[in-house]
Design an enzyme around this catalytic site. Structure first.
Site, PDB file in Angstrom:
ATOM      1  N   ALA A  28       0.824  -1.213   0.000  1.00 46.96           N
ATOM      2  CA  ALA A  28       0.000   0.000   0.000  1.00 46.96           C
ATOM      3  C   ALA A  28       0.854   1.256   0.000  1.00 46.96           C
ATOM      4  O   ALA A  28       0.538   2.229  -0.700  1.00 46.96           O
ATOM      5  CB  ALA A  28      -0.936  -0.002   1.202  1.00 46.96           C
ATOM      6  N   TYR A  29       1.938   1.261   0.759  1.00 45.48           N
ATOM      7  CA  TYR A  29       2.798   2.444   0.815  1.00 45.48           C
ATOM      8  C   TYR A  29       3.348   2.755  -0.571  1.00 45.48           C
ATOM      9  O   TYR A  29       3.301   3.904  -1.034  1.00 45.48           O
ATOM     10  CB  TYR A  29       3.941   2.223   1.804  1.00 45.48           C
ATOM     11  CG  TYR A  29       4.918   3.384   1.859  1.00 45.48           C
ATOM     12  CD1 TYR A  29       4.575   4.569   2.498  1.00 45.48           C
ATOM     13  CD2 TYR A  29       6.177   3.288   1.267  1.00 45.48           C
ATOM     14  CE1 TYR A  29       5.461   5.643   2.539  1.00 45.48           C
ATOM     15  CE2 TYR A  29       7.067   4.354   1.307  1.00 45.48           C
ATOM     16  CZ  TYR A  29       6.705   5.527   1.943  1.00 45.48           C
ATOM     17  OH  TYR A  29       7.581   6.584   1.974  1.00 45.48           O
ATOM     18  N   SER A  30       3.866   1.753  -1.252  1.00 47.11           N
ATOM     19  CA  SER A  30       4.441   1.962  -2.581  1.00 47.11           C
ATOM     20  C   SER A  30       3.374   2.362  -3.592  1.00 47.11           C
ATOM     21  O   SER A  30       3.575   3.299  -4.383  1.00 47.11           O
ATOM     22  CB  SER A  30       5.147   0.682  -3.046  1.00 47.11           C
ATOM     23  OG  SER A  30       6.271   0.399  -2.236  1.00 47.11           O
TER      24      SER A  30
END
Length: 310
Positions: free
Chosen positions: A139-141
């Site tokens: 999710a962060y990427s």
């Protein structure tokens, strides 16, 4: 001197950026949500502006007459759920772009990340032609990729957008390094396949140098990697920090197969994969050079730790 605005100004990179801008004589406004954040930016000489990142109507009037918006606000907790990353990183970026355009700000500089390119494979001597990965399983990427796309797609005559991508930002009181130190002390950190892969890192003042040059010299609609131009092995780099922080627990080794079952992405990629970036574009277009070398940066960390113990 210029009138500038910063989102995320109370964060690790944000405080260094505000300090640099104020020191150069610029008038700095900074978006804040809390009294604690307001106190941090006020102490650095910036004007706190209360507002909600995802609701531009609460703060866009403060952008009128500004020459640039530096957008650093994002969700940095990689353990946060996907909805949280979408809210802060994606919706927050879209709101910041909309607010700046509405207020007539001519330039917008985004603090991106190489994480926006991560989807499972190592990054080995990649440049800015490598594709963003909003389809990443992390999710962060995925949300960092989506946010950068919003910024670069918004570039238009009269509204120039630039994204600066530092890798693994470190320095005194780095939240990332402090988190790894805490994990090592608690026995929650392992070296994947020995942790001896090569990685680029970026001292915080070098990240700020990239952001300022992105404002002053960046080509509209472009992204730029900035690093220390001093590659390290992850294990040696972190062990130097562990020694400074007094970590006496041995960090165990873990093979990649076991790590795949126990460590979620993107932490597993960070701990187990090479990440080396080409900075030719920033050097040529921006005239980028690190302003703090590796040894000086480590000494600054040592001094900060010594001062904190007093």
């Amino acid at each position: 001197m210029a009138r500038v605005f910063v989102t995320g100004g109370s964060g690790f990179i944000g405080r260094a950026l505000v300090r640099r801008l104020v020191g150069a004589g610029h008038s700095v406004g900074a978006l804040v949500r809390s009294e604690a954040a307001a106190a941090k930016v006020s102490a650095l000489g910036a004007e706190p502006v209360r507002g909600e990142l995802t609701d531009p109507l609460t703060w866009q009037d403060a952008l009128r007459g500004r020459e640039v918006v530096f957008h650093l606000a994002a969700e940095t907790d990689i353990t946060a759920d996907r909805d949280r990353h979408e809210l802060v990183t994606v919706r927050g970026t879209r709101a910041a772009v909309d607010a700046a355009r509405h207020a007539g700000v001519p330039r917008f500089v985004h603090c991106g990340s190489e994480a926006a390119l991560l989807a499972g494979a190592p990054l080995v001597d990649v440049d800015e032609t490598a594709p963003l990965r909003p389809d990443s399983p992390a999710a962060y990427s995925a949300t960092k990729a989506a946010a950068e796309k919003i910024v670069l797609d918004a570039d238009a005559p009269g509204f120039a957008t630039v994204s600066i991508r530092p890798r693994f930002v470190w320095g005194p009181h780095s939240s990332l390094v402090d988190g790894l130190v805490a994990a090592a002390k608690a026995g929650r950190l392992a070296w994947i396949d020995g942790g001896r892969h090569t990685t680029d890192v970026t001292y915080v003042d070098n990240a700020v140098e990239g952001l300022v040059l992105g404002w002053q010299r960046g080509r509209p609609g472009q992204a730029y990697f900035v690093t220390d131009l001093h590659r390290v092995t992850l294990r040696a780099f972190l062990e130097a920090h562990f020694a400074i922080h007094g970590v006496d627990a041995a960090v165990p080794d873990m093979d990649a197969e076991t790590a795949a079952d126990q460590i979620p992405v993107p932490a597993r990629w960070f701990l187990g994969q090479q990440c080396t970036l080409r900075t030719d574009k920033a050097v040529i277009d921006l005239g980028y050079r690190p302003v703090v070398d590796h040894a000086t940066g480590l000494e600054a960390v040592r001094k900060a730790m010594a001062a904190a113990r007093v």
